[in-house]
Design a protein around this motif. Structure first.
Motif, short mmCIF file in Angstrom:
data_model
loop_
_atom_site.label_atom_id
_atom_site.label_comp_id
_atom_site.label_asym_id
_atom_site.label_seq_id
_atom_site.Cartn_x
_atom_site.Cartn_y
_atom_site.Cartn_z
N SER A 130 61.79 68.13 31.77
CA SER A 130 61.64 67.52 30.45
C SER A 130 62.98 67.09 29.89
CB SER A 130 60.95 68.50 29.50
OG SER A 130 60.86 67.96 28.21
N MET A 131 63.98 67.93 30.05
CA MET A 131 65.31 67.63 29.52
C MET A 131 66.00 66.49 30.26
SD MET A 131 66.76 71.38 28.69
CE MET A 131 65.75 72.55 27.81
N LEU A 132 65.67 66.33 31.53
CA LEU A 132 66.31 65.27 32.33
C LEU A 132 65.54 63.96 32.30
CD1 LEU A 132 67.48 67.32 35.44
CD2 LEU A 132 68.85 66.56 33.48
N LYS A 133 64.41 63.95 31.61
CA LYS A 133 63.58 62.75 31.56
C LYS A 133 64.30 61.63 30.81
CE LYS A 133 58.87 61.37 30.43
NZ LYS A 133 57.60 61.81 29.85
N GLY A 134 64.12 60.42 31.29
CA GLY A 134 64.70 59.25 30.63
C GLY A 134 66.02 58.85 31.26
N SER A 135 66.50 57.68 30.87
CA SER A 135 67.77 57.18 31.36
C SER A 135 68.51 56.48 30.21
CB SER A 135 67.53 56.21 32.51
OG SER A 135 68.76 55.76 33.03
N PRO A 136 69.55 57.09 29.67
CA PRO A 136 70.07 58.41 30.04
C PRO A 136 69.08 59.50 29.64
CG PRO A 136 71.16 57.63 28.05
CD PRO A 136 70.25 56.52 28.51
N SER A 137 69.29 60.70 30.19
CA SER A 137 68.35 61.78 29.93
C SER A 137 68.30 62.07 28.42
CB SER A 137 68.73 63.02 30.71
OG SER A 137 70.00 63.48 30.35
N ARG A 138 67.11 62.38 27.96
CA ARG A 138 66.89 62.54 26.53
C ARG A 138 67.29 63.90 26.00
NH1 ARG A 138 60.30 62.66 26.27
NH2 ARG A 138 60.03 64.59 27.40
N GLY A 139 67.39 64.90 26.86
CA GLY A 139 67.78 66.22 26.42
C GLY A 139 66.64 66.94 25.71
N CYS A 140 66.97 67.78 24.78
CA CYS A 140 66.00 68.63 24.09
C CYS A 140 65.95 68.25 22.61
CB CYS A 140 66.38 70.09 24.26
SG CYS A 140 65.37 71.22 23.29
N LEU A 141 64.79 67.84 22.16
CA LEU A 141 64.63 67.44 20.76
C LEU A 141 64.95 68.59 19.81
CD1 LEU A 141 63.74 65.44 18.59
CD2 LEU A 141 61.37 66.18 19.02
N THR A 142 64.48 69.78 20.12
CA THR A 142 64.69 70.94 19.24
C THR A 142 66.18 71.22 19.08
OG1 THR A 142 62.57 71.87 19.91
CG2 THR A 142 64.15 73.38 18.89
#
Length: 193
Positions: A93-105
């Motif tokens: 979940s934290m590595l999802k996206g480009s660049p990675s989206r990280g943790c919302l919380t």
């Protein structure tokens, strides 16, 4: 018609959530939210009153889904596999996206001093800890723990916050997974038999 929203609220909340996730709460403006959602600022203010209320409404749905996903990962009958699945899900979940989206919380926690937002974020992590504690208090899990279940649950949640930082600096899924597996092995004795 007065009092009736002229936009798709679910879609608006999802798009707003992505902005908060990408930019962080503190760096997000109402103009950013209006541009991303396609809803005029005035309509956003009318519907949600302010950025904080919009964030809290969007985060509520995110947190509910996240906790359902965490519970699903922890449902594996083998405690070691359950914890590894929990971390694999968290890391992916934290590595999802480009660049990675990280943790919302974590992004939100680092970007605000707002007490209401902090309380909601804390509640989300407390729920995660409770789910872990419930899983660790099962008979088979308790027998393998090297520390009391409450301590293990707190350490595991704390590790997820460390994974957030490491994922930002070293976005290597294999390395993060191996580190999480080391922690899990240190908390569990080898199975008997």
């Amino acid at each position: 018609m007065a009092g009736r929203r002229q936009f798709d609220e679910q879609q608006t909340l999802e798009r707003a959530l992505e902005v908060f996730w990408t930019k962080g709460y503190g760096a997000t403006s109402m103009q950013d939210l209006a541009a991303a959602t396609g809803v005029q600022r005035g309509s956003l203010y009318n519907a949600y009153h302010d950025k904080e209320s919009l964030f809290l409404r969007a985060y509520e749905g995110h947190s509910q889904q996240l906790m359902a996903d965490v519970a699903e990962q922890l449902a594996h009958p083998d405690v070691e596999q359950a914890l590894l699945r929990f971390f694999n899900f968290t890391i992916a979940s934290m590595l999802k996206g480009s660049p990675s989206r990280g943790c919302l919380t974590t992004k939100a926690a680092m970007g605000t001093d707002d007490e209401d937002i902090t309380a909601v974020l804390r509640s989300s992590l407390d729920t995660m800890e409770r789910l872990l504690l419930e899983r660790l208090c099962t008979e088979g899990a308790r027998a393998r723990l090297t520390v009391p279940p409450a301590e293990a649950a707190r350490v595991l949640v704390t590790m997820t916050r460390g994974v957030v930082v490491m994922a930002r600096l070293h976005p290597d899924q294999e390395q993060l997974t191996a580190t999480a597996a080391s922690l899990v092995r240190s908390l569990l004795a080898a199975p008997v038999g």
